[in-house]
Design an enzyme around this catalytic site. Structure first.
Site, PDB file in Angstrom:
ATOM      1  N   ASN A 116     -58.289-103.769  -0.138  1.00 26.02           N
ATOM      2  CA  ASN A 116     -58.812-104.901  -0.783  1.00 26.02           C
ATOM      3  C   ASN A 116     -59.802-105.532  -0.111  1.00 26.02           C
ATOM      4  OD1 ASN A 116     -58.013-107.916  -0.362  1.00 26.02           O
ATOM      5  ND2 ASN A 116     -56.362-106.908   0.484  1.00 26.02           N
ATOM      6  N   PHE A 120     -60.552-114.027  -0.519  1.00 28.32           N
ATOM      7  CA  PHE A 120     -60.139-115.415  -0.835  1.00 28.32           C
ATOM      8  C   PHE A 120     -60.486-116.058  -2.263  1.00 28.32           C
ATOM      9  CE2 PHE A 120     -59.880-116.446   3.850  1.00 28.32           C
ATOM     10  CZ  PHE A 120     -58.336-115.606   3.972  1.00 28.32           C
ATOM     11  N   SER A 181     -57.894-112.283   8.181  1.00 28.12           N
ATOM     12  CA  SER A 181     -58.311-111.692   6.908  1.00 28.12           C
ATOM     13  C   SER A 181     -59.746-111.038   7.043  1.00 28.12           C
ATOM     14  CB  SER A 181     -58.748-112.583   5.528  1.00 28.12           C
ATOM     15  OG  SER A 181     -59.456-111.721   4.625  1.00 28.12           O
ATOM     16  N   ASN A 183     -61.766-110.070   5.085  1.00 25.27           N
ATOM     17  CA  ASN A 183     -62.818-109.944   3.861  1.00 25.27           C
ATOM     18  C   ASN A 183     -63.691-111.279   3.934  1.00 25.27           C
ATOM     19  OD1 ASN A 183     -62.058-107.550   2.926  1.00 25.27           O
ATOM     20  ND2 ASN A 183     -60.073-108.423   2.341  1.00 25.27           N
ATOM     21  N   THR A 184     -63.506-112.318   4.678  1.00 20.66           N
ATOM     22  CA  THR A 184     -64.206-113.537   4.843  1.00 20.66           C
ATOM     23  C   THR A 184     -65.367-113.464   6.228  1.00 20.66           C
ATOM     24  OG1 THR A 184     -63.138-114.999   3.712  1.00 20.66           O
ATOM     25  CG2 THR A 184     -64.696-115.768   5.112  1.00 20.66           C
ATOM     26  N   LYS A 214     -50.882-116.238  11.533  1.00 17.60           N
ATOM     27  CA  LYS A 214     -50.913-114.733  11.237  1.00 17.60           C
ATOM     28  C   LYS A 214     -52.000-113.869  11.789  1.00 17.60           C
ATOM     29  CE  LYS A 214     -50.731-112.147   6.719  1.00 17.60           C
ATOM     30  NZ  LYS A 214     -50.673-112.022   5.350  1.00 17.60           N
ATOM     31  N   ASN A 243     -51.591-108.979   9.057  1.00 18.70           N
ATOM     32  CA  ASN A 243     -52.464-108.867   7.820  1.00 18.70           C
ATOM     33  C   ASN A 243     -52.984-107.284   7.765  1.00 18.70           C
ATOM     34  OD1 ASN A 243     -54.151-109.970   6.042  1.00 18.70           O
ATOM     35  ND2 ASN A 243     -54.494-111.677   7.071  1.00 18.70           N
TER      36      ASN A 243
HETATM   37  C1  LIG Z   1     -54.950-107.668  -2.865  1.00 19.62           C
HETATM   38  C2  LIG Z   1     -54.260-108.363  -1.548  1.00 19.62           C
HETATM   39  C3  LIG Z   1     -54.606-109.732  -1.112  1.00 19.62           C
HETATM   40  C4  LIG Z   1     -54.232-110.398  -0.095  1.00 19.62           C
HETATM   41  N1  LIG Z   1     -54.701-111.602   0.191  1.00 19.62           N
HETATM   42  C5  LIG Z   1     -53.952-112.406   1.292  1.00 19.62           C
HETATM   43  C6  LIG Z   1     -54.448-113.676   1.517  1.00 19.62           C
HETATM   44  O1  LIG Z   1     -54.964-114.355   0.809  1.00 19.62           O
HETATM   45  N2  LIG Z   1     -54.081-113.960   2.813  1.00 19.62           N
HETATM   46  C7  LIG Z   1     -53.475-113.364   3.803  1.00 19.62           C
HETATM   47  O2  LIG Z   1     -53.045-113.845   4.581  1.00 19.62           O
HETATM   48  N3  LIG Z   1     -52.983-112.025   3.421  1.00 19.62           N
HETATM   49  C8  LIG Z   1     -53.240-111.496   2.331  1.00 19.62           C
HETATM   50  N4  LIG Z   1     -53.149-110.311   2.113  1.00 19.62           N
HETATM   51  C9  LIG Z   1     -52.295-109.493   3.132  1.00 19.62           C
HETATM   52  C10 LIG Z   1     -50.698-109.430   2.778  1.00 19.62           C
HETATM   53  O3  LIG Z   1     -50.366-110.831   2.794  1.00 19.62           O
HETATM   54  C11 LIG Z   1     -50.051-108.851   3.850  1.00 19.62           C
HETATM   55  O4  LIG Z   1     -50.263-109.151   5.159  1.00 19.62           O
HETATM   56  C12 LIG Z   1     -50.695-107.043   4.128  1.00 19.62           C
HETATM   57  O5  LIG Z   1     -51.056-106.706   2.660  1.00 19.62           O
HETATM   58  C13 LIG Z   1     -49.769-106.138   4.551  1.00 19.62           C
HETATM   59  O6  LIG Z   1     -48.606-106.107   3.940  1.00 19.62           O
HETATM   60  P1  LIG Z   1     -48.140-104.867   2.596  1.00 19.62           P
HETATM   61  O7  LIG Z   1     -48.406-103.612   3.688  1.00 19.62           O
HETATM   62  O8  LIG Z   1     -46.909-105.237   2.367  1.00 19.62           O
HETATM   63  O9  LIG Z   1     -49.281-105.195   1.687  1.00 19.62           O
HETATM   64  C14 LIG Z   1     -53.381-109.635   0.851  1.00 19.62           C
HETATM   65  C15 LIG Z   1     -53.099-108.224   0.574  1.00 19.62           C
HETATM   66  C16 LIG Z   1     -53.585-107.692  -0.626  1.00 19.62           C
HETATM   67  C17 LIG Z   1     -53.215-106.269  -0.736  1.00 19.62           C
END
Ligand SMILES: Cc1cc2nc3c(=O)[nH]c(=O)nc-3n(C[C@H](O)[C@H](O)[C@H](O)COP(=O)(O)O)c2cc1C
Length: 353
Positions: A116, A120, A181, A183-184, A214, A243
């Protein structure tokens, strides 16, 4: 076949963000119509052996929803009714943001992964704060994940985080600082000592507690150690590992592996668990383990590596609404097998410290 395995081919035939919006609407509807009681009956595993007390709260079970799923804090009650023991909403930023242009979320099916680059997208601190003011929040602990608005320069990041905290903080059972993250633009550069001290210091001064950091799974050992020394110097309360990653393991099969953004899901599991272990070996604060948790075994590995709590996002997409029931039920079996009386007893069982 569960209703979700029946519906999944349809959901997976849609672009991922459309499928997410549909699922989100379903959860909102469940919340409005009070179907949540029925869902809770169906999906919640109630057992005192699953309960974890940390961060000054009692978590009814160790599995929570990771940040990013409920960015706008609209479906907290519905998610808790699916049997999750906590929900982390956000990332919330000071300003409302559209995020990056679509498409910005990609399924890698064979890899059980997602890439992804949402950037944000969220309603912003004012609206989300107002929403939380009028929401009847469920009993499970609520985490609020705070990110930086894209338009705020890195040198003034702490003002942005502080603004968000002032608007939403009173509703949080724990506050999570997200500087990890991918993506910023430039955000992850704030994971150095100076950046962390500025942002975490500002929130700590504002009264944010419990306050967690985090981490990115892409930090090298030295950088994690630096981050942990800031956690300790500022007397923070916990760490979330991890993350998404910008790495692309050789093993990835799906054509979408070339997309820019953060990779989550199965290919992240081992690295995230290594990070949990690395952190838990070096600190006494609670660690929340996240990355590639799909099954009870996955959750248990992170718990044994030192995670007091675990979270999932990509697992929820691939396994559907029964994931918390499956993981919590499975954990009870694993505890029995290994002679532990509770999840808490198993936390860090694999650590040598
Ligand atoms: C579509 C998407 C959006 C996410 N947005 C955020 C976010 O806004 N803030 C954040 O700290 N992590 C964000 N994450 C990361 C998740 O909280 C998590 O740390 C990461 O996806 C690993 O866990 P998973 O393998 O269970 O998905 C996002 C993940 C995905 C897939």
């Amino acid at each position: 076949m569960t209703p979700y395995t029946a519906a999944r081919p349809f959901l997976f035939s849609l672009p991922p963000e459309t499928a997410h919006t549909l699922a989100y609407r379903g959860l909102r509807l469940a919340q409005r119509t009070r179907a949540t009681d029925l869902l809770a009956e169906r999906y919640t595993v109630r057992d005192p052996r699953l309960a974890v007390t940390c961060l000054g709260e009692r978590f009814p079970n160790p599995l929570g929803v990771a940040a990013g799923f409920d960015k706008n804090a609209e479906v907290v009650t519905a998610l808790s009714s699916l049997g999750f023991g906590h929900v982390e909403v956000g990332g919330v930023t000071a300003e409302a943001q559209e995020g990056n242009p679509r498409p910005r979320m990609f399924r890698l099916r064979e890899d059980e992964a997602i890439i992804n680059r949402m950037g944000f997208n969220n309603d912003g601190a004012d609206r989300i704060g107002a929403r939380l003011d009028r929401t009847d929040l469920p009993e499970v602990p609520l985490g609020i994940n705070v990110g930086k608005s894209k338009s705020t320069p890195l040198e003034r990041a702490e003002e942005d985080y502080r603004y968000t905290y002032d608007r939403v903080g009173e509703h949080a059972d724990f506050v999570v600082v997200n500087v990890s993250s991918p993506n910023t633009p430039g955000l992850r550069t704030l994971q150095n000592r100076e950046g962390l001290e500025r942002i975490l210091g500002a929130l700590s001064d504002a009264g944010a507690s419990p306050l967690l950091l985090k981490l990115s799974p892409d930090l090298r050992a030295k950088a994690i150690e630096t981050a942990l020394s800031v956690v300790s110097d500022l007397d923070l309360d916990g760490v979330i590992a991890t993350n998404t990653t910008t790495e692309r393991p050789e093993s990835l099969q799906n054509v979408n592996r070339v997309e820019d953004g953060g990779l989550s899901g199965r290919p992240l599991e081992t690295r995230a668990t290594e990070c949990v272990r690395f952190v838990a070996e070096r600190t006494d604060v609670p660690v929340i383990g996240v990355g590639g948790v799909f099954t009870a075994e996955d959750a248990y590995r992170k718990i044994r590596a030192g995670a007091s709590l675990v979270q999932t996002y990509t697992g929820l997409v691939y396994r559907g609404p029964s994931i918390a029931r499956e993981i919590n039920g499975g954990l009870l079996g694993l505890l029995d097998r290994d002679g532990f009386d509770s999840v808490e007893e198993a936390v860090g069982a694999d650590l040598t410290k």
